[in-house]
Design a protein around this motif. Structure first.
Motif, PDB file in Angstrom:
ATOM      1  N   ARG A  10      50.369  -6.520  39.256  1.00  0.00           N
ATOM      2  CA  ARG A  10      49.640  -5.673  40.199  1.00  0.00           C
ATOM      3  C   ARG A  10      50.446  -4.525  40.785  1.00  0.00           C
ATOM      4  NH1 ARG A  10      49.303 -10.332  44.679  1.00  0.00           N
ATOM      5  NH2 ARG A  10      47.720 -11.011  43.194  1.00  0.00           N
ATOM      6  N   HIS A  11      51.782  -4.537  40.680  1.00  0.00           N
ATOM      7  CA  HIS A  11      52.588  -3.520  41.353  1.00  0.00           C
ATOM      8  C   HIS A  11      52.930  -2.342  40.450  1.00  0.00           C
ATOM      9  CE1 HIS A  11      52.968  -5.967  44.903  1.00  0.00           C
ATOM     10  NE2 HIS A  11      53.404  -6.987  44.191  1.00  0.00           N
ATOM     11  N   SER A  12      52.275  -2.208  39.330  1.00  0.00           N
ATOM     12  CA  SER A  12      52.479  -1.066  38.449  1.00  0.00           C
ATOM     13  C   SER A  12      51.438   0.007  38.743  1.00  0.00           C
ATOM     14  CB  SER A  12      52.378  -1.512  36.987  1.00  0.00           C
ATOM     15  OG  SER A  12      52.257  -0.404  36.130  1.00  0.00           O
ATOM     16  N   SER A  13      51.864   1.260  38.797  1.00  0.00           N
ATOM     17  CA  SER A  13      50.929   2.353  39.076  1.00  0.00           C
ATOM     18  C   SER A  13      49.916   2.503  37.944  1.00  0.00           C
ATOM     19  CB  SER A  13      51.699   3.657  39.280  1.00  0.00           C
ATOM     20  OG  SER A  13      52.491   3.953  38.146  1.00  0.00           O
TER      21      SER A  13
ATOM     22  N   HIS B 159      48.838   0.088  36.020  1.00  0.00           N
ATOM     23  CA  HIS B 159      47.899  -1.018  36.151  1.00  0.00           C
ATOM     24  C   HIS B 159      46.897  -0.763  37.273  1.00  0.00           C
ATOM     25  CE1 HIS B 159      51.033  -3.937  34.220  1.00  0.00           C
ATOM     26  NE2 HIS B 159      50.574  -3.012  33.386  1.00  0.00           N
ATOM     27  N   THR B 160      47.351  -0.119  38.358  1.00  0.00           N
ATOM     28  CA  THR B 160      46.440   0.232  39.457  1.00  0.00           C
ATOM     29  C   THR B 160      45.342   1.167  38.967  1.00  0.00           C
ATOM     30  OG1 THR B 160      48.222  -0.019  41.091  1.00  0.00           O
ATOM     31  CG2 THR B 160      46.301   1.285  41.742  1.00  0.00           C
TER      32      THR B 160
ATOM     33  N   ASP C 120      54.886   4.684  42.127  1.00  0.00           N
ATOM     34  CA  ASP C 120      54.416   3.948  43.307  1.00  0.00           C
ATOM     35  C   ASP C 120      52.928   3.659  43.155  1.00  0.00           C
ATOM     36  OD1 ASP C 120      53.889   2.849  45.747  1.00  0.00           O
ATOM     37  OD2 ASP C 120      54.327   4.654  46.913  1.00  0.00           O
ATOM     38  N   HIS C 121      52.549   2.391  43.154  1.00  0.00           N
ATOM     39  CA  HIS C 121      51.141   2.043  42.910  1.00  0.00           C
ATOM     40  C   HIS C 121      50.233   2.506  44.039  1.00  0.00           C
ATOM     41  CE1 HIS C 121      50.951  -1.456  45.727  1.00  0.00           C
ATOM     42  NE2 HIS C 121      52.246  -1.460  45.524  1.00  0.00           N
TER      43      HIS C 121
END
Length: 393
Positions: free
Chosen positions: A62-65, A67-68, A146-147
């Motif tokens: 979840r903390h990948s931009s 992936h966001t 930054d996600h």
């Protein structure tokens, strides 16, 4: 809709007339299979994007931009398919020539805007994802990693696209088609058509809306996607050449090529389905009457299917290109929730459940390699595929 504009087709020409006639025949035959095909695509697409969101919101993902942005794309695609599924069920399977209640007519009016807005949001989010990936490859400490920044950018894109689609909402109005009397009194039936405001002055406002839709919601994002993807492919090849010089490993080159081919596949699918629609929208702005009557009216269902197919692209590409994604997906399956360890080989990872089995495989593998005089090192990993480079896009 008659706008007294220029003509692009000479209907007195036998060849042109024959082509237009074939278009009407195509619509007649395809309309028989379109509802079921669309229903199947919507159901499968909702399931695929639901799984997509479930995987990408796991703690390790979840903390990948990137992936966001992919989660935002999946949400947009779910909105597209939910709206279209409702449309298919109500207006294709339970079609009423006399009209519909006011609530259903209002939904049809909103659906005309939502179908354009949500798909345009998806297209711009794919552009954003390509831009983030390119920025990360140029600068490893890029702020776009930054996600939270990616989420704000995605929300900004969604708001701006909905603002651009307000004229599409205003272009349609709810019309009363029939008034009936039953035991409870009067009741009315409605349909949706183009508003009188848009048809004034030879459809001046309608043409402006078509220009807006074709250029800003179709052509521009397709052009940006093409530019960013070409730059990304160039950067991938540059990195692959550097990697070959530094580590002289043929495997790294092949995996980089695989990522490049998947990126080409993704941009090709979007360009092939979206760019023609943008060109048609521009032609419709110039030759509104004939393009609407002869082209859009006959090919609208096919264009809708292309849009539904695009809703699968992100899920399929990520399944094929990201080993981390596949591992997370398999970990969510009930039958695969077992202690996981693996032996990373050139062919992939072998799942083993005991130390004895793992040692046995290693011994057999090493003996086989000695026999074949191979020079492939065997790596015992603490987590699956740890020896493989992670591909997020």
């Amino acid at each position: 809709m008659e706008c007294n504009d220029s003509r692009i087709f000479n209907t007195s020409n036998p060849i042109t007339y024959a082509v237009i006639e074939r278009l009407f025949e195509f619509k007649y035959y395809y309309s028989k299979v379109h509802p079921m095909l669309s229903l199947l695509l919507c159901v499968l697409g909702l399931l695929a994007n639901g799984v997509h969101i479930l995987v990408l919101t796991r703690p390790r993902m979840r903390h990948s931009s990137v992936h966001t942005v992919l989660v935002c794309i999946a949400i947009s695609d779910i909105g597209t398919m939910t709206s279209y599924l409702t449309y298919i069920l109500r207006y294709e399977f339970y079609h009423n020539l006399e009209g519909y209640s006011y609530i259903w007519a209002l939904f049809l009016k909103c659906h005309a805007m939502l179908s354009i807005a949500l798909h345009a949001i998806t297209l711009y989010l794919v552009v954003l994802m390509a831009f983030i990936r390119l920025s990360a490859m140029k600068i490893s400490t890029s702020q776009w990693l930054d996600h939270s920044r990616a989420l704000v950018s995605a929300l900004t894109i969604a708001i701006l696209v909905f603002i651009f689609c307000v004229p599409t909402l205003l272009a349609h109005q709810i019309l009363e088609t029939q008034r009936e009397v039953d035991l409870s009194g009067f009741y009315f039936l409605y349909s949706v058509g183009f508003s009188d405001m848009m048809k004034k002055n030879h459809c001046f406002l309608m043409k402006g809306n078509l220009w807006l839709t074709g250029i800003f919601l179709k052509v521009i994002p397709c052009a940006l996607l093409f530019i960013f993807t070409i730059a990304l492919i160039g950067k991938l090849r540059e990195n692959n050449e550097k990697r070959k010089i530094l580590i002289k490993e043929e495997r790294a080159r092949r995996r980089g090529d695989l990522t490049t081919y998947m990126l080409l596949l993704m941009v090709t699918v979007f360009l092939c389905t979206e760019l023609p629609q943008g060109i048609l929208a521009i032609l419709n702005a110039i030759y509104t009457t004939q393009i609407s009557q002869y082209v859009y009216s006959n090919l609208a269902d096919v264009l809708d299917v292309f849009s539904l197919i695009n809703c699968f692209v992100a899920f399929l590409v990520y399944c094929f290109t990201s080993s981390k994604y596949r591992q997370t997906l398999f970990g969510l399956l009930p039958l695969t929730k077992i202690p996981y360890s693996g032996v990373s080989t050139r062919q992939g990872t072998l799942k083993l459940t005991s130390t004895q089995d793992r040692k046995g495989v290693i011994q057999r593998y090493n003996s086989l390699e000695v026999t074949n005089h191979a020079e492939i090192p065997l790596v015992l990993s603490e987590r699956p595929n740890s020896a493989q480079p992670l591909t997020d896009f």
